[in-house]
Scaffold this motif. Structure first.
Motif, PDB file in Angstrom:
ATOM      1  N   HIS A   1     -30.305 -12.116   4.074  1.00  0.00           N
ATOM      2  CA  HIS A   1     -31.650 -12.682   4.124  1.00  0.00           C
ATOM      3  C   HIS A   1     -32.731 -11.645   3.833  1.00  0.00           C
ATOM      4  O   HIS A   1     -33.816 -11.999   3.380  1.00  0.00           O
ATOM      5  N   SER A   2     -32.448 -10.368   4.085  1.00  0.00           N
ATOM      6  CA  SER A   2     -33.491  -9.345   3.937  1.00  0.00           C
ATOM      7  C   SER A   2     -33.645  -8.858   2.499  1.00  0.00           C
ATOM      8  O   SER A   2     -34.733  -8.419   2.105  1.00  0.00           O
TER       9      SER A   2
ATOM     10  N   GLN B   1     -33.866  -2.664   1.520  1.00  0.00           N
ATOM     11  CA  GLN B   1     -33.773  -2.307   2.933  1.00  0.00           C
ATOM     12  C   GLN B   1     -32.469  -2.819   3.538  1.00  0.00           C
ATOM     13  O   GLN B   1     -32.144  -4.001   3.432  1.00  0.00           O
TER      14      GLN B   1
ATOM     15  N   ALA C   1     -32.214 -11.496  13.117  1.00  0.00           N
ATOM     16  CA  ALA C   1     -32.942 -10.312  13.567  1.00  0.00           C
ATOM     17  C   ALA C   1     -32.918 -10.196  15.088  1.00  0.00           C
ATOM     18  O   ALA C   1     -32.747  -9.105  15.640  1.00  0.00           O
TER      19      ALA C   1
ATOM     20  N   ASN D   1     -27.793 -10.453   8.238  1.00  0.00           N
ATOM     21  CA  ASN D   1     -29.184 -10.046   8.057  1.00  0.00           C
ATOM     22  C   ASN D   1     -29.437  -9.560   6.629  1.00  0.00           C
ATOM     23  O   ASN D   1     -30.479  -9.846   6.036  1.00  0.00           O
TER      24      ASN D   1
ATOM     25  N   SER E   1     -34.606 -16.446   9.353  1.00  0.00           N
ATOM     26  CA  SER E   1     -34.084 -15.087   9.539  1.00  0.00           C
ATOM     27  C   SER E   1     -34.256 -14.581  10.965  1.00  0.00           C
ATOM     28  O   SER E   1     -33.673 -13.581  11.338  1.00  0.00           O
TER      29      SER E   1
ATOM     30  N   ARG F   1     -30.318  -2.808   7.166  1.00  0.00           N
ATOM     31  CA  ARG F   1     -30.302  -2.532   8.602  1.00  0.00           C
ATOM     32  C   ARG F   1     -28.863  -2.619   9.089  1.00  0.00           C
ATOM     33  O   ARG F   1     -28.313  -3.705   9.236  1.00  0.00           O
TER      34      ARG F   1
END
Length: 288
Positions: free
Chosen positions: A138-139, A252, A101, A135, A97, A254
């Motif tokens: 994966h998050s 979460q 990021a 992202n 990840s 982003r």
């Protein structure tokens, strides 16, 4: 005796990144305002702490570099460098990840190019949204998604709320859940009646709250009112944000940021995944 007491008061530094982040979340409310800013930055932008200088991190956290040193010492580190090394080593071990990021971080802080035409602007937004979607993949893990769909499926009524920038996501999720034959209420707060719109709440109902910094006061009030009465699924940008209350399931997200404007592509994708995941589960059970 004094030396022994001081040693007892000095916390032992965490052994790895995961335990460090968990400790930050547990101690967050007891930190001063300046140290809370640093804590938020570490949780939300760990790549900054790992790869940037203290001066850059201090500027982005709106604190003095000395405050970062104090923060590190408060968590048992001898100084900022050992803390940064632990974060960097932890991120490098998560190489699956780190690429996403790091690219998001670089994209967010990159200066606009000389070209200002609409085609270049479109490409800039597209690149940013691709990074945010990668992202997200994966998050948000299988456990969080499965738990969220479980809560929605078992609920008698799902209340969905989001104000201002979050409203398109809330209204879209409400529509999608209704299409999946789920009893769903959009808490839109018309006339300032956001709290009154949830007065039919019963045990077992679920609130899906969507909000990003700066968090809307209406959403915060609804999450606090729901606490202890129903389950809360918080779609937000920080695990210690204003709606990431204790006991809430936090998803979460982003989003990308281009020239000061944040997108909603990742949030919409997550909303689709929740609704279609629920619908697919219903179809699978009906045909089994």
């Amino acid at each position: 005796m004094v030396i022994r007491n001081v040693m007892q008061m000095t916390p032992k530094p965490p052994e790895d990144l995961e335990s460090f982040l968990l400790t930050i979340r547990e101690r967050y409310d007891a930190l001063s305002d300046r140290l809370q800013r640093i804590a938020r930055h570490i949780l939300d932008e760990p790549n900054d702490l790992a790869f940037e200088t203290l001066a850059v991190v201090a500027e982005r956290s709106n604190v003095q570099p000395s405050a970062i040193v104090r923060f590190a010492q408060a968590f048992g580190f001898a100084g900022a460098s050992p803390m940064q090394r632990l974060i960097r080593d932890g991120l490098l071990q998560q190489d699956h990840s780190l690429g996403y990021a790091e690219r998001i971080r670089q994209h967010r802080y990159a200066a606009p190019g000389e070209e200002e035409g609409p085609r270049e602007l479109l490409s800039e937004f597209v690149r940013g949204n691709i990074l945010a979607l990668e992202n997200l993949n994966h998050s948000v893990g299988m456990r969080e998604l499965t738990e969220a769909i479980d809560l929605i499926e078992k609920a008698d009524t799902v209340y969905v709320t989001g104000f201002r920038r979050s409203f398109p996501v809330a209204s879209y999720l409400t529509y999608m859940l209704a299409q999946a034959d789920k009893r769903t209420v959009l808490v839109d707060g018309v006339g300032g009646l956001h709290l009154q719109q949830t007065r039919g709440l019963r045990d077992g109902d679920v609130l899906v709250a969507i909000s990003y910094a700066p968090y809307s006061a209406e959403t915060i009030a609804l999450v606090e009112a729901f606490a202890g009465q129903g389950a809360v699924i918080a779609i937000t940008d920080s695990v210690i944000g204003a709606i990431a209350k204790e006991g809430a399931l936090v998803l979460q997200v982003r989003e990308s940021e281009v020239r000061g404007f944040r997108s909603l592509a990742a949030s919409m994708c997550l909303a689709q995944s929740l609704a279609i995941g629920l619908a697919s589960r219903k179809i699978s059970r009906a045909t089994s």
